[in-house]
Enzyme design. Structure first.
Site, PDB file in Angstrom:
ATOM      1  N   ARG A  99       1.152  -1.000   0.330  1.00 46.72           N
ATOM      2  CA  ARG A  99       0.057   0.130   0.180  1.00 46.72           C
ATOM      3  C   ARG A  99       0.982   1.103   0.206  1.00 46.72           C
ATOM      4  O   ARG A  99       1.682   1.400   1.384  1.00 46.72           O
ATOM      5  CB  ARG A  99      -0.836  -0.132   1.067  1.00 46.72           C
ATOM      6  CG  ARG A  99      -1.330   1.456   1.090  1.00 46.72           C
ATOM      7  CD  ARG A  99      -2.901   1.258   2.571  1.00 46.72           C
ATOM      8  NE  ARG A  99      -4.093   1.171   1.588  1.00 46.72           N
ATOM      9  CZ  ARG A  99      -4.881   1.433   2.266  1.00 46.72           C
ATOM     10  NH1 ARG A  99      -5.308   1.451   3.315  1.00 46.72           N
ATOM     11  NH2 ARG A  99      -6.184   0.966   1.725  1.00 46.72           N
ATOM     12  N   HIS A 136      -7.452   0.761  -5.975  1.00 48.32           N
ATOM     13  CA  HIS A 136      -7.572  -0.162  -5.005  1.00 48.32           C
ATOM     14  C   HIS A 136      -8.399  -1.060  -5.593  1.00 48.32           C
ATOM     15  O   HIS A 136      -9.262  -1.802  -5.112  1.00 48.32           O
ATOM     16  CB  HIS A 136      -8.228   0.424  -4.157  1.00 48.32           C
ATOM     17  CG  HIS A 136      -8.515  -0.223  -3.016  1.00 48.32           C
ATOM     18  ND1 HIS A 136      -7.645  -1.276  -2.575  1.00 48.32           N
ATOM     19  CD2 HIS A 136      -9.089   0.732  -1.817  1.00 48.32           C
ATOM     20  CE1 HIS A 136      -7.760  -1.106  -1.041  1.00 48.32           C
ATOM     21  NE2 HIS A 136      -8.731   0.037  -0.471  1.00 48.32           N
ATOM     22  N   GLN A 195      -9.544  -3.574  -3.216  1.00 51.75           N
ATOM     23  CA  GLN A 195     -11.503  -3.406  -2.664  1.00 51.75           C
ATOM     24  C   GLN A 195     -12.927  -3.105  -3.605  1.00 51.75           C
ATOM     25  O   GLN A 195     -13.251  -4.504  -3.349  1.00 51.75           O
ATOM     26  CB  GLN A 195     -11.134  -1.655  -2.123  1.00 51.75           C
ATOM     27  CG  GLN A 195     -12.565  -1.217  -2.129  1.00 51.75           C
ATOM     28  CD  GLN A 195     -12.826  -1.644  -0.386  1.00 51.75           C
ATOM     29  OE1 GLN A 195     -12.197  -1.346   0.280  1.00 51.75           O
ATOM     30  NE2 GLN A 195     -14.288  -2.080  -1.045  1.00 51.75           N
ATOM     31  N   ASP A 220     -17.113   7.625  -2.059  1.00 49.63           N
ATOM     32  CA  ASP A 220     -16.081   7.456  -1.050  1.00 49.63           C
ATOM     33  C   ASP A 220     -15.385   9.360  -0.927  1.00 49.63           C
ATOM     34  O   ASP A 220     -16.559  10.090  -0.779  1.00 49.63           O
ATOM     35  CB  ASP A 220     -15.290   6.916  -2.309  1.00 49.63           C
ATOM     36  CG  ASP A 220     -13.430   6.298  -1.392  1.00 49.63           C
ATOM     37  OD1 ASP A 220     -13.187   6.546  -0.468  1.00 49.63           O
ATOM     38  OD2 ASP A 220     -12.120   6.501  -1.901  1.00 49.63           O
ATOM     39  N   CYS A 273     -16.156   1.444   0.637  1.00 47.87           N
ATOM     40  CA  CYS A 273     -15.311   0.763   1.073  1.00 47.87           C
ATOM     41  C   CYS A 273     -14.639   1.134   2.523  1.00 47.87           C
ATOM     42  O   CYS A 273     -13.522   0.367   2.995  1.00 47.87           O
ATOM     43  CB  CYS A 273     -13.753   1.606   0.410  1.00 47.87           C
ATOM     44  SG  CYS A 273     -13.425   3.116   0.492  1.00 47.87           S
ATOM     45  N   ARG A 279     -13.558  -8.546   1.450  1.00 48.72           N
ATOM     46  CA  ARG A 279     -12.279  -7.297   1.147  1.00 48.72           C
ATOM     47  C   ARG A 279     -11.115  -9.561   1.646  1.00 48.72           C
ATOM     48  O   ARG A 279     -10.262 -10.051   0.780  1.00 48.72           O
ATOM     49  CB  ARG A 279     -11.236  -7.025   2.240  1.00 48.72           C
ATOM     50  CG  ARG A 279     -12.156  -5.294   1.906  1.00 48.72           C
ATOM     51  CD  ARG A 279     -11.741  -4.889   0.404  1.00 48.72           C
ATOM     52  NE  ARG A 279     -10.303  -4.685   0.254  1.00 48.72           N
ATOM     53  CZ  ARG A 279      -9.082  -4.159   1.353  1.00 48.72           C
ATOM     54  NH1 ARG A 279     -10.236  -2.495   1.822  1.00 48.72           N
ATOM     55  NH2 ARG A 279      -8.317  -4.536   1.009  1.00 48.72           N
TER      56      ARG A 279
HETATM   57  N1  NVA Z   1     -10.036   7.046  -1.638  1.00 47.19           N
HETATM   58  C1  NVA Z   1      -9.206   6.709   0.053  1.00 47.19           C
HETATM   59  C2  NVA Z   1      -9.742   4.591   0.330  1.00 47.19           C
HETATM   60  C3  NVA Z   1      -9.428   4.120   1.375  1.00 47.19           C
HETATM   61  C4  NVA Z   1      -9.425   2.780   1.193  1.00 47.19           C
HETATM   62  C5  NVA Z   1      -7.871   6.621   0.332  1.00 47.19           C
HETATM   63  O1  NVA Z   1      -7.079   6.640  -0.420  1.00 47.19           O
HETATM   64  O2  NVA Z   1      -7.515   7.587   1.232  1.00 47.19           O
HETATM   65  N1   CP Z   2     -11.109   0.314   2.517  1.00 46.60           N
HETATM   66  C1   CP Z   2      -9.776  -0.314   2.728  1.00 46.60           C
HETATM   67  O1   CP Z   2      -8.944  -0.196   1.623  1.00 46.60           O
HETATM   68  O2   CP Z   2     -10.340   0.281   3.890  1.00 46.60           O
HETATM   69  P1   CP Z   2      -8.300   0.136   4.960  1.00 46.60           P
HETATM   70  O3   CP Z   2      -8.116   1.569   4.823  1.00 46.60           O
HETATM   71  O4   CP Z   2      -9.076   0.089   6.231  1.00 46.60           O
HETATM   72  O5   CP Z   2      -7.498  -0.657   4.439  1.00 46.60           O
END
Ligand code: NVA
Ligand code: CP
Length: 305
Positions: free
Chosen positions: A103, A130, A133, A222, A262, A290
């Site tokens: 990540r 993502h 997800q 989101d 998500c 997930r």
């Molecule tokens: N768009 C959000 C998704 C989090 C799972 C982010 O990147 O923070």
């Molecule tokens: N939706 C998601 O990826 O959650 P986290 O940021 O908690 O991993």
């Protein structure tokens, strides 16, 4: 399927179906106490350069349930935080582990990791996409609606990593998708270019929330400010005012529509508390899935079926 999971653009409709079918099977096995240690003795390195609750816990419990072991690495505690190049990290981790989940911020970093790794790499979120997800989202939609093809999906809000993956995932699975976002916050050009090549499903891009929502079977949203955009949160709050899933928006959706998020959710911004709680069952199914979807990805990439 491909050796890595870097973005949904790399997968075919058949690859996605294979993952979802195995995910359904693994969910059934888990719920019914049927042994499924497909990754016995395998290890997954999990690199986190951003925060996480769901991704970390679902990958860590997922590899454990498959008979393997997850090794957590944060950028602050590993040598990545002190500047060790990703290409060296890739070659080192490949000597110890059977797969690497990352990540991070730049998609290029994920791609570089995969280029230098001799074991499968899985994208656990980048600024661009993502994929894990959205595989869980597709699994949830199919579970709830019994099919994917022919459904109408809408996404309201920022044209961010989630929007990019939702658009690609929906179009690859034969679903029309409407995206309502301010013109300065459009999805990525690569995704729009891909959409223009798809012939059996359609992307509609609009600034109008009502237009995007009309008759939708599935409504996504989101956060307005993603991880790494904290300093722009106030500007974004202004830009996205009105891009919210609320009771008025839900009234325009198809009968029996579901809401997907998500998580984490910012109630009162992209979604009202009332709508979130009314559709929470499907949203937490999505979070649960997930686990199952990623177990399928790991089993297909790292192990034998
Ligand atoms: N768009 C959000 C998704 C989090 C799972 C982010 O990147 O923070
Ligand atoms: N939706 C998601 O990826 O959650 P986290 O940021 O908690 O991993």
């Amino acid at each position: 399927m491909t050796r890595h999971l870097l973005k949904l653009l790399d997968l075919s409709r058949e690859d996605i179906s294979e993952i979802l079918d195995l995910a359904d099977q693994l969910k059934y096995n888990l719920k019914n106490g049927i042994k499924h240690d497909l990754l016995s003795g395998k290890t997954l390195a999990m690199i986190f350069e951003k925060n996480s609750t769901r991704t970390r816990v679902s990958f860590e419990t997922g590899i454990y349930q498959l008979g393997g072991y997850g090794v957590f690495l944060s950028s602050t505690e590993s040598q990545l935080g002190r500047g060790e190049p990703i290409r060296d990290t890739a070659r080192v981790l490949s000597r110890y582990c059977d797969g690497i989940m990352i990540r991070t911020y730049e998609q290029e970093k994920v791609e570089e990791l995969a280029k230098y790794s001799t074991v499968p790499v899985i994208n656990g979120l980048s600024d661009f996409c993502h994929p894990c997800q959205v595989l869980a989202d597709l699994m949830t939609i199919r579970e709830r609606m019994t099919r994917l093809e022919g459904l109408k999906v809408c996404y309201i809000g920022d044209g961010n990593n989630m929007a990019n993956s939702i658009i690609v995932g929906c179009l690859k699975c034969g679903m029309d998708i409407s995206v309502a976002c301010p013109s300065d916050y459009s999805p990525h050009r690569t995704v729009l270019d891909f959409a223009s090549t798809v012939t059996d499903a359609k992307l509609t891009l609009t600034e109008n929330v009502e237009e995007a929502t009309a008759g939708a079977d599935v409504l996504f949203t989101d956060v307005w400010a993603s991880m790494g955009q904290e300093k722009d949160a106030e500007t974004r709050r202004k830009a996205f005012r009105g891009y919210q899933i609320n009771a008025e928006v839900m009234a325009l959706a198809a009968p029996g529509a579901i809401v997907q998020h998500c998580l984490p959710a910012h109630r009162g911004e992209e979604i009202t508390d009332e709508v979130f709680e009314a559709y929470a069952d499907a949203i937490f199914d999505e979070a649960e899935n997930r686990l199952h979807a990623q177990k399928a990805v790991m089993a297909l990439l790292i192990g034998k079926k």
